[in-house]
Scaffold this motif. Structure first.
Motif, PDB file in Angstrom:
ATOM      1  N   SER A  26       0.861  -1.103  -0.140  1.00 34.76           N
ATOM      2  CA  SER A  26      -0.049  -0.164  -0.054  1.00 34.76           C
ATOM      3  C   SER A  26       0.860   1.346  -0.025  1.00 34.76           C
ATOM      4  CB  SER A  26      -0.863  -0.058   1.185  1.00 34.76           C
ATOM      5  OG  SER A  26      -1.779   0.999   1.136  1.00 34.76           O
ATOM      6  N   GLU A  27       2.027   1.292   0.576  1.00 36.88           N
ATOM      7  CA  GLU A  27       2.997   2.325   0.778  1.00 36.88           C
ATOM      8  C   GLU A  27       3.554   2.540  -0.422  1.00 36.88           C
ATOM      9  OE1 GLU A  27       7.151   2.936   2.953  1.00 36.88           O
ATOM     10  OE2 GLU A  27       5.365   2.539   4.316  1.00 36.88           O
ATOM     11  N   LYS A  28       4.077   1.294  -1.090  1.00 36.88           N
ATOM     12  CA  LYS A  28       4.910   1.358  -2.229  1.00 36.88           C
ATOM     13  C   LYS A  28       3.930   1.752  -3.485  1.00 36.88           C
ATOM     14  CE  LYS A  28       8.889  -0.488  -2.757  1.00 36.88           C
ATOM     15  NZ  LYS A  28      10.216   0.238  -2.857  1.00 36.88           N
ATOM     16  N   ASP A  29       2.681   1.221  -3.674  1.00 36.29           N
ATOM     17  CA  ASP A  29       1.920   1.399  -4.804  1.00 36.29           C
ATOM     18  C   ASP A  29       0.878   2.517  -4.597  1.00 36.29           C
ATOM     19  OD1 ASP A  29       3.181  -0.742  -6.047  1.00 36.29           O
ATOM     20  OD2 ASP A  29       1.681  -2.103  -5.354  1.00 36.29           O
ATOM     21  N   GLY A  30       0.797   2.998  -3.437  1.00 36.11           N
ATOM     22  CA  GLY A  30      -0.261   4.226  -3.031  1.00 36.11           C
ATOM     23  C   GLY A  30      -1.815   3.794  -3.759  1.00 36.11           C
ATOM     24  N   ARG A  31      -2.262   4.600  -4.407  1.00 37.82           N
ATOM     25  CA  ARG A  31      -3.620   4.101  -4.812  1.00 37.82           C
ATOM     26  C   ARG A  31      -3.895   3.064  -5.668  1.00 37.82           C
ATOM     27  NH1 ARG A  31      -7.800   9.110  -4.869  1.00 37.82           N
ATOM     28  NH2 ARG A  31      -8.855   7.523  -5.248  1.00 37.82           N
ATOM     29  N   GLU A  32      -2.768   2.687  -6.510  1.00 37.98           N
ATOM     30  CA  GLU A  32      -2.847   1.628  -7.123  1.00 37.98           C
ATOM     31  C   GLU A  32      -3.102   0.328  -6.352  1.00 37.98           C
ATOM     32  OE1 GLU A  32       0.377   1.263  -9.895  1.00 37.98           O
ATOM     33  OE2 GLU A  32       0.004   3.295 -10.490  1.00 37.98           O
ATOM     34  N   HIS A  33      -2.731   0.348  -5.235  1.00 40.11           N
ATOM     35  CA  HIS A  33      -2.698  -0.965  -4.413  1.00 40.11           C
ATOM     36  C   HIS A  33      -4.158  -1.310  -4.313  1.00 40.11           C
ATOM     37  CE1 HIS A  33      -2.072  -4.056  -1.375  1.00 40.11           C
ATOM     38  NE2 HIS A  33      -2.830  -3.442  -0.793  1.00 40.11           N
ATOM     39  N   ASP A  34      -5.312  -0.553  -4.226  1.00 36.14           N
ATOM     40  CA  ASP A  34      -6.589  -0.947  -4.210  1.00 36.14           C
ATOM     41  C   ASP A  34      -7.304  -1.835  -5.263  1.00 36.14           C
ATOM     42  OD1 ASP A  34      -7.056   0.546  -1.970  1.00 36.14           O
ATOM     43  OD2 ASP A  34      -7.793   2.415  -3.168  1.00 36.14           O
ATOM     44  N   TYR A  35      -6.258  -1.562  -6.641  1.00 37.05           N
ATOM     45  CA  TYR A  35      -6.853  -2.498  -7.838  1.00 37.05           C
ATOM     46  C   TYR A  35      -6.121  -3.915  -7.446  1.00 37.05           C
ATOM     47  CZ  TYR A  35      -6.596  -4.706 -12.489  1.00 37.05           C
ATOM     48  OH  TYR A  35      -6.658  -5.582 -13.293  1.00 37.05           O
ATOM     49  N   TYR A  36      -4.887  -4.008  -7.032  1.00 38.25           N
ATOM     50  CA  TYR A  36      -4.299  -5.217  -6.876  1.00 38.25           C
ATOM     51  C   TYR A  36      -4.686  -6.057  -5.729  1.00 38.25           C
ATOM     52  CZ  TYR A  36      -0.788  -3.488  -9.895  1.00 38.25           C
ATOM     53  OH  TYR A  36       0.133  -3.060 -10.877  1.00 38.25           O
ATOM     54  N   ASP A  37      -5.342  -5.397  -4.726  1.00 35.07           N
ATOM     55  CA  ASP A  37      -5.773  -5.954  -3.323  1.00 35.07           C
ATOM     56  C   ASP A  37      -6.916  -6.718  -3.817  1.00 35.07           C
ATOM     57  OD1 ASP A  37      -5.732  -6.066  -0.641  1.00 35.07           O
ATOM     58  OD2 ASP A  37      -7.551  -4.989  -0.328  1.00 35.07           O
ATOM     59  N   GLN A  38      -7.741  -6.498  -4.617  1.00 33.48           N
ATOM     60  CA  GLN A  38      -8.934  -7.499  -5.075  1.00 33.48           C
ATOM     61  C   GLN A  38      -8.288  -9.027  -5.465  1.00 33.48           C
ATOM     62  OE1 GLN A  38     -11.140  -6.313  -8.387  1.00 33.48           O
ATOM     63  NE2 GLN A  38      -9.157  -4.952  -9.064  1.00 33.48           N
ATOM     64  N   PHE A  39      -7.284  -8.953  -5.881  1.00 35.77           N
ATOM     65  CA  PHE A  39      -6.839 -10.429  -6.634  1.00 35.77           C
ATOM     66  C   PHE A  39      -5.970 -11.047  -5.428  1.00 35.77           C
ATOM     67  CE2 PHE A  39      -7.026  -7.516 -10.146  1.00 35.77           C
ATOM     68  CZ  PHE A  39      -8.106  -7.947 -10.721  1.00 35.77           C
ATOM     69  N   ASN A  40      -5.889 -10.573  -4.177  1.00 35.94           N
ATOM     70  CA  ASN A  40      -4.981 -10.971  -3.401  1.00 35.94           C
ATOM     71  C   ASN A  40      -5.463 -11.622  -1.967  1.00 35.94           C
ATOM     72  OD1 ASN A  40      -2.668 -10.575  -4.688  1.00 35.94           O
ATOM     73  ND2 ASN A  40      -2.408  -8.342  -3.844  1.00 35.94           N
ATOM     74  N   SER A  41      -6.723 -12.257  -2.072  1.00 33.22           N
ATOM     75  CA  SER A  41      -7.442 -12.706  -1.024  1.00 33.22           C
ATOM     76  C   SER A  41      -6.615 -14.133  -0.635  1.00 33.22           C
ATOM     77  CB  SER A  41      -8.955 -13.030  -1.360  1.00 33.22           C
ATOM     78  OG  SER A  41      -9.566 -14.128  -0.407  1.00 33.22           O
ATOM     79  N   ALA A 134      -4.215 -12.312 -17.689  1.00 32.52           N
ATOM     80  CA  ALA A 134      -5.365 -12.109 -16.990  1.00 32.52           C
ATOM     81  C   ALA A 134      -5.562 -10.892 -16.665  1.00 32.52           C
ATOM     82  CB  ALA A 134      -5.314 -13.174 -15.757  1.00 32.52           C
ATOM     83  N   GLN A 135      -5.918 -10.738 -15.183  1.00 33.29           N
ATOM     84  CA  GLN A 135      -6.197  -9.313 -14.606  1.00 33.29           C
ATOM     85  C   GLN A 135      -5.156  -8.155 -14.940  1.00 33.29           C
ATOM     86  OE1 GLN A 135      -6.123 -12.053 -12.900  1.00 33.29           O
ATOM     87  NE2 GLN A 135      -5.318 -11.663 -11.033  1.00 33.29           N
ATOM     88  N   TYR A 136      -3.768  -8.788 -15.424  1.00 34.53           N
ATOM     89  CA  TYR A 136      -2.775  -7.787 -15.323  1.00 34.53           C
ATOM     90  C   TYR A 136      -2.543  -7.183 -16.627  1.00 34.53           C
ATOM     91  CZ  TYR A 136      -2.108  -9.923 -10.752  1.00 34.53           C
ATOM     92  OH  TYR A 136      -2.603 -10.616  -9.484  1.00 34.53           O
ATOM     93  N   ILE A 137      -3.183  -7.517 -17.616  1.00 30.94           N
ATOM     94  CA  ILE A 137      -3.034  -7.288 -18.958  1.00 30.94           C
ATOM     95  C   ILE A 137      -3.355  -5.607 -18.819  1.00 30.94           C
ATOM     96  CG2 ILE A 137      -4.059  -7.174 -21.579  1.00 30.94           C
ATOM     97  CD1 ILE A 137      -4.484 -10.120 -20.952  1.00 30.94           C
ATOM     98  N   GLY A 138      -2.544  -4.826 -19.746  1.00 36.55           N
ATOM     99  CA  GLY A 138      -2.690  -3.469 -19.719  1.00 36.55           C
ATOM    100  C   GLY A 138      -2.296  -2.789 -18.315  1.00 36.55           C
ATOM    101  N   ILE A 139      -2.025  -3.299 -17.258  1.00 39.12           N
ATOM    102  CA  ILE A 139      -1.661  -2.582 -16.138  1.00 39.12           C
ATOM    103  C   ILE A 139      -0.211  -2.239 -16.180  1.00 39.12           C
ATOM    104  CG2 ILE A 139      -1.528  -2.702 -13.694  1.00 39.12           C
ATOM    105  CD1 ILE A 139      -4.266  -2.750 -14.768  1.00 39.12           C
ATOM    106  N   GLU A 140       0.125  -0.762 -16.254  1.00 42.24           N
ATOM    107  CA  GLU A 140       1.697  -0.519 -16.274  1.00 42.24           C
ATOM    108  C   GLU A 140       2.264  -0.786 -15.158  1.00 42.24           C
ATOM    109  OE1 GLU A 140       4.658   1.463 -18.084  1.00 42.24           O
ATOM    110  OE2 GLU A 140       2.456   1.042 -19.082  1.00 42.24           O
TER     111      GLU A 140
END
Length: 152
Positions: A26-41, A134-140
């Motif tokens: 969350s600290e490293k990625d800032g607001r982008e972390h919210d996107y990744y968080d949904q795949f990390n259950s 998968a969900q990472y296509i197009g994620i910079e």
């Protein structure tokens, strides 16, 4: 003394390490972390490795089925004070061994470009860059890797 324990996502030491991982990301990625968080259950991870140093949980990782031949490496983390000792490599090797025992041929994973140490770890452990899946296509910020198991 270093020990590795195979467990699942109900392990309280794993849960505690993942909370620290999420705070770090969350600290490293800032607001982008919210996107990744949904795949990390971690609710249903059946294949988890926790690394203990002198009885204290210091590193972890997990694998989960990705497709018929590949497992996906997830939730790799080492406490900052325990980094540089090769513990992540030990955890990753144990996860790869477990994947082979389960009949899988490859491992895939995604990590963030900002996680420079993680990118270097995977390259040094024989993982090759692949197109984002998968969900990472197009994620910079995402970079994906694959390794054929049984190779260095």
């Amino acid at each position: 003394m270093i020990t590795l324990t195979r467990t699942d996502s109900s392990n309280p030491d794993f849960v505690a390490l993942v909370k620290l991982l999420d705070a770090y990301l969350s600290e490293k990625d800032g607001r982008e972390h919210d996107y990744y968080d949904q795949f990390n259950s971690i609710d249903k991870l059946k294949n988890v490795v926790v690394c203990y140093e002198n009885g204290a949980a210091v590193a972890c990782g997990a694998i989960k089925g990705f497709d018929a031949v590949a497992m996906e490496v997830k939730r790799m983390y080492t406490l900052p004070a325990s980094r540089g000792k090769g513990l992540a490599s030990l955890v990753l090797t144990e996860l790869e061994t477990w994947a082979v025992e389960l009949g899988y041929k490859t491992c895939v994973l995604e990590t963030g470009k900002r996680q420079v140490e993680a990118v270097e770890l995977y390259k040094n452990r024989g993982y090759s860059l692949i197109p984002n899946y998968a969900q990472y296509i197009g994620i910079e910020n995402s970079v994906c890797f694959q390794k054929t198991l049984g190779s260095n």
